[in-house]
Design a protein around this motif. Structure first.
Motif, PDB file in Angstrom:
ATOM      1  N   LYS A 138       2.919  -5.848 -13.845  1.00  0.00           N
ATOM      2  CA  LYS A 138       1.870  -4.950 -13.354  1.00  0.00           C
ATOM      3  C   LYS A 138       1.000  -4.415 -14.480  1.00  0.00           C
ATOM      4  CE  LYS A 138       2.588  -0.686 -12.041  1.00  0.00           C
ATOM      5  NZ  LYS A 138       1.960   0.009 -13.167  1.00  0.00           N
ATOM      6  N   THR A 139       1.488  -4.446 -15.718  1.00  0.00           N
ATOM      7  CA  THR A 139       0.774  -3.963 -16.909  1.00  0.00           C
ATOM      8  C   THR A 139       0.130  -2.613 -16.620  1.00  0.00           C
ATOM      9  OG1 THR A 139      -1.206  -5.292 -16.366  1.00  0.00           O
ATOM     10  CG2 THR A 139       0.442  -6.288 -17.815  1.00  0.00           C
ATOM     11  N   ASP A 140      -1.204  -2.517 -16.775  1.00  0.00           N
ATOM     12  CA  ASP A 140      -1.870  -1.225 -16.599  1.00  0.00           C
ATOM     13  C   ASP A 140      -2.548  -1.111 -15.237  1.00  0.00           C
ATOM     14  OD1 ASP A 140      -3.818  -3.093 -17.057  1.00  0.00           O
ATOM     15  OD2 ASP A 140      -4.918  -1.931 -18.557  1.00  0.00           O
ATOM     16  N   SER A 141      -2.074  -1.876 -14.273  1.00  0.00           N
ATOM     17  CA  SER A 141      -2.628  -1.830 -12.924  1.00  0.00           C
ATOM     18  C   SER A 141      -1.842  -0.861 -12.043  1.00  0.00           C
ATOM     19  CB  SER A 141      -2.574  -3.220 -12.276  1.00  0.00           C
ATOM     20  OG  SER A 141      -3.326  -4.160 -12.995  1.00  0.00           O
ATOM     21  N   TRP A 142      -2.424  -0.523 -10.908  1.00  0.00           N
ATOM     22  CA  TRP A 142      -1.666   0.069  -9.819  1.00  0.00           C
ATOM     23  C   TRP A 142      -0.869  -1.051  -9.160  1.00  0.00           C
ATOM     24  CZ3 TRP A 142      -2.115   5.236  -7.809  1.00  0.00           C
ATOM     25  CH2 TRP A 142      -3.005   6.050  -8.513  1.00  0.00           C
ATOM     26  N   ALA A 143       0.161  -0.697  -8.429  1.00  0.00           N
ATOM     27  CA  ALA A 143       0.946  -1.713  -7.728  1.00  0.00           C
ATOM     28  C   ALA A 143       1.409  -1.179  -6.383  1.00  0.00           C
ATOM     29  CB  ALA A 143       2.153  -2.146  -8.555  1.00  0.00           C
ATOM     30  N   VAL A 144       1.478  -2.090  -5.417  1.00  0.00           N
ATOM     31  CA  VAL A 144       2.123  -1.821  -4.132  1.00  0.00           C
ATOM     32  C   VAL A 144       3.318  -2.752  -4.034  1.00  0.00           C
ATOM     33  CG1 VAL A 144       1.929  -1.935  -1.620  1.00  0.00           C
ATOM     34  CG2 VAL A 144       0.008  -1.070  -2.978  1.00  0.00           C
ATOM     35  N   LEU A 145       4.506  -2.172  -4.044  1.00  0.00           N
ATOM     36  CA  LEU A 145       5.754  -2.911  -3.851  1.00  0.00           C
ATOM     37  C   LEU A 145       6.233  -2.605  -2.442  1.00  0.00           C
ATOM     38  CD1 LEU A 145       8.376  -4.436  -4.718  1.00  0.00           C
ATOM     39  CD2 LEU A 145       9.175  -2.254  -5.680  1.00  0.00           C
ATOM     40  N   PHE A 146       6.373  -3.650  -1.620  1.00  0.00           N
ATOM     41  CA  PHE A 146       6.803  -3.393  -0.244  1.00  0.00           C
ATOM     42  C   PHE A 146       7.843  -4.416   0.184  1.00  0.00           C
ATOM     43  CE2 PHE A 146       3.495  -6.516   0.357  1.00  0.00           C
ATOM     44  CZ  PHE A 146       3.797  -7.201   1.529  1.00  0.00           C
ATOM     45  N   SER A 147       8.762  -3.966   1.011  1.00  0.00           N
ATOM     46  CA  SER A 147       9.823  -4.844   1.507  1.00  0.00           C
ATOM     47  C   SER A 147       9.612  -5.130   2.986  1.00  0.00           C
ATOM     48  CB  SER A 147      11.197  -4.195   1.303  1.00  0.00           C
ATOM     49  OG  SER A 147      11.278  -2.952   1.970  1.00  0.00           O
ATOM     50  N   HIS A 148      10.033  -6.312   3.404  1.00  0.00           N
ATOM     51  CA  HIS A 148      10.047  -6.645   4.826  1.00  0.00           C
ATOM     52  C   HIS A 148      11.471  -7.057   5.197  1.00  0.00           C
ATOM     53  CE1 HIS A 148       9.333 -10.663   2.991  1.00  0.00           C
ATOM     54  NE2 HIS A 148      10.044 -11.114   4.017  1.00  0.00           N
ATOM     55  N   PRO A 149      11.866  -6.875   6.447  1.00  0.00           N
ATOM     56  CA  PRO A 149      13.261  -7.129   6.813  1.00  0.00           C
ATOM     57  C   PRO A 149      13.709  -8.581   6.681  1.00  0.00           C
ATOM     58  CG  PRO A 149      12.270  -5.622   8.380  1.00  0.00           C
ATOM     59  CD  PRO A 149      11.156  -6.132   7.513  1.00  0.00           C
ATOM     60  N   LYS A 150      12.874  -9.544   7.154  1.00  0.00           N
ATOM     61  CA  LYS A 150      13.380 -10.920   7.177  1.00  0.00           C
ATOM     62  C   LYS A 150      12.236 -11.909   7.338  1.00  0.00           C
ATOM     63  CE  LYS A 150      17.070 -13.736   9.243  1.00  0.00           C
ATOM     64  NZ  LYS A 150      17.653 -14.006   7.904  1.00  0.00           N
ATOM     65  N   ASP A 151      12.356 -13.037   6.650  1.00  0.00           N
ATOM     66  CA  ASP A 151      11.404 -14.130   6.822  1.00  0.00           C
ATOM     67  C   ASP A 151      11.494 -14.705   8.239  1.00  0.00           C
ATOM     68  OD1 ASP A 151      11.030 -13.727   4.133  1.00  0.00           O
ATOM     69  OD2 ASP A 151      11.767 -15.699   3.499  1.00  0.00           O
ATOM     70  N   PHE A 152      10.433 -15.382   8.655  1.00  0.00           N
ATOM     71  CA  PHE A 152      10.380 -16.058   9.953  1.00  0.00           C
ATOM     72  C   PHE A 152      10.625 -15.086  11.108  1.00  0.00           C
ATOM     73  CE2 PHE A 152      11.658 -19.349   6.887  1.00  0.00           C
ATOM     74  CZ  PHE A 152      10.669 -20.298   7.108  1.00  0.00           C
ATOM     75  N   THR A 153      10.067 -13.881  10.991  1.00  0.00           N
ATOM     76  CA  THR A 153      10.132 -12.911  12.081  1.00  0.00           C
ATOM     77  C   THR A 153       8.702 -12.474  12.414  1.00  0.00           C
ATOM     78  OG1 THR A 153      10.485 -11.112  10.498  1.00  0.00           O
ATOM     79  CG2 THR A 153      12.448 -12.083  11.510  1.00  0.00           C
ATOM     80  N   PRO A 154       8.457 -12.048  13.662  1.00  0.00           N
ATOM     81  CA  PRO A 154       7.069 -11.885  14.117  1.00  0.00           C
ATOM     82  C   PRO A 154       6.295 -10.760  13.444  1.00  0.00           C
ATOM     83  CG  PRO A 154       8.621 -11.146  15.806  1.00  0.00           C
ATOM     84  CD  PRO A 154       9.429 -11.847  14.762  1.00  0.00           C
ATOM     85  N   VAL A 155       6.878  -9.565  13.368  1.00  0.00           N
ATOM     86  CA  VAL A 155       6.137  -8.437  12.793  1.00  0.00           C
ATOM     87  C   VAL A 155       5.843  -8.692  11.316  1.00  0.00           C
ATOM     88  CG1 VAL A 155       6.169  -5.966  12.300  1.00  0.00           C
ATOM     89  CG2 VAL A 155       7.084  -6.811  14.468  1.00  0.00           C
TER      90      VAL A 155
END
Length: 247
Positions: A64-81
Motif C-alpha cells: 500500500k506504500t503511501d496510499s489509502w487502502a480498503v481491505l475487505f473480506s467476503h465469506p466465500k467464493d462462488f456465492t451470489p452476494v
C-alpha cells in the motif's frame, strides 16, 4: 497467547478527531479479545502481514506504500452476494484511483479458487476483477483482523471493511452480515469525508456528500474561523456553524 503486530511508520500529519484535535497514537493500546485475537480500533496501526494473492505475494504495508487502502473480506467464493460485491468494486477502479486508494479483498478460500471464480464475476457482472484477492485458507490474516465471528459462522469470514490511511492508521471499520451486500458508494463517501477533514478544520454532517456544506469543528474559535473561512458561515448555534465545503 498475545499476538505481536507489526507497526507501520509514524506520520508527521496525523488525522484530526471530531473536535479538531489530533488522533492519539494508539499503537500500544490494542486489546486482546477472545482466543488471542486483537481488537482493532480506530486510530490503531493496521497489522502488517505477508500473504499470497491473485497478483502474487505481498507485504501489506509495502504494497500500500503511501496510499489509502480498503481491505475487505467476503465469506466465500462462488456465492451470489459476494459475486455482485466484487464486480461492483471492480467497476469503481477509477473512483478509488482518483482518491489514491488501493483495494484488496480476502476470504479463506485459496488463491486458485479466487482465480477460477474471477471468470464468473466477469461473465455475470460485466467487469473483470482488477484488484488483488488474498487467499487465506490458514486464516492467518482473517484471525489477525478478527474477521471470523464464531457466533455468526465459525468457518467463514464476515463482511469486514477496513479503511486505512497513508500512515497505516485504521480510520474506518464496518462489519456486515453474510446476507447483506455492502454499499461501496458509502465507503467512497466516507473516504471523501476523511480526506477532506484531514485537510481542513471541518466535520461532515449527516448524509453529507462531496460538495455539500460542512461543519466548522468546535475547536475552531470564531476569530480563527474568520481567517480559515473568509467567505463567512451560517451559525445555527455556537457549536453548529455551517460553511461551504473548502477546496
Amino acid at each position: 497467547m498475545r499476538r505481536r503486530l507489526t507497526a507501520g511508520p509514524k506520520t508527521d500529519k496525523p488525522g484530526r478527531d471530531l473536535l479538531g484535535g489530533p488522533y492519539a497514537d494508539r499503537r500500544a493500546k490494542n486489546t486482546t479479545g477472545e482466543k488471542g485475537t486483537m481488537a482493532i480500533r480506530l486510530g490503531d496501526i493496521a497489522p502488517d502481514f505477508t500473504a499470497d494473492t491473485t497478483q502474487g505475494t505481498i507485504g501489506f504495508h509495502e504494497w500500500k506504500t503511501d496510499s489509502w487502502a480498503v481491505l475487505f473480506s467476503h465469506p466465500k467464493d462462488f456465492t451470489p452476494v459476494c459475486t455482485t460485491e466484487l464486480g461492483y468494486t471492480a467497476k469503481l477502479k477509477d473512483e478509488f484511483a482518483n482518491r489514491n486508494v488501493k483495494v484488496i479483498g480476502l476470504s479463506v478460500d485459496s488463491v486458485e479458487s479466487h482465480h477460477k471464480w474471477e471468470s464468473d464475476i466477469e461473465e455475470t457482472q460485466g467487469t473483470a476483477v482488477n484488484f488483488p484477492m488474498i487467499g487465506d485458507p490458514d486464516r492467518n490474516v482473517a484471525n489477525l483482523y478478527d474477521m471470523i465471528h464464531p457466533n455468526a459462522n465459525d468457518t467463514m469470514t464476515v463482511r469486514s471493511v477496513f479503511v486505512i490511511d497513508p500512515s497505516n492508521k485504521v480510520r474506518l471499520t464496518i462489519t456486515y452480515p453474510a446476507s447483506t451486500g455492502r454499499n461501496f458508494d458509502e465507503i467512497l463517501r466516507v473516504i471523501d469525508s476523511l480526506q477532506l477533514t484531514d485537510k481542513f478544520r471541518v466535520a461532515t454532517p449527516v448524509n453529507w456528500k462531496s460538495g455539500d456544506d460542512v461543519i466548522i469543528v468546535p475547536a475552531v474559535t470564531n476569530d480563527a474561523a474568520k481567517d480559515l473561512f473568509p467567505g463567512g458561515w451560517d451559525e445555527k448555534k455556537p457549536y453548529l456553524r455551517l460553511v461551504k465545503q473548502p477546496k
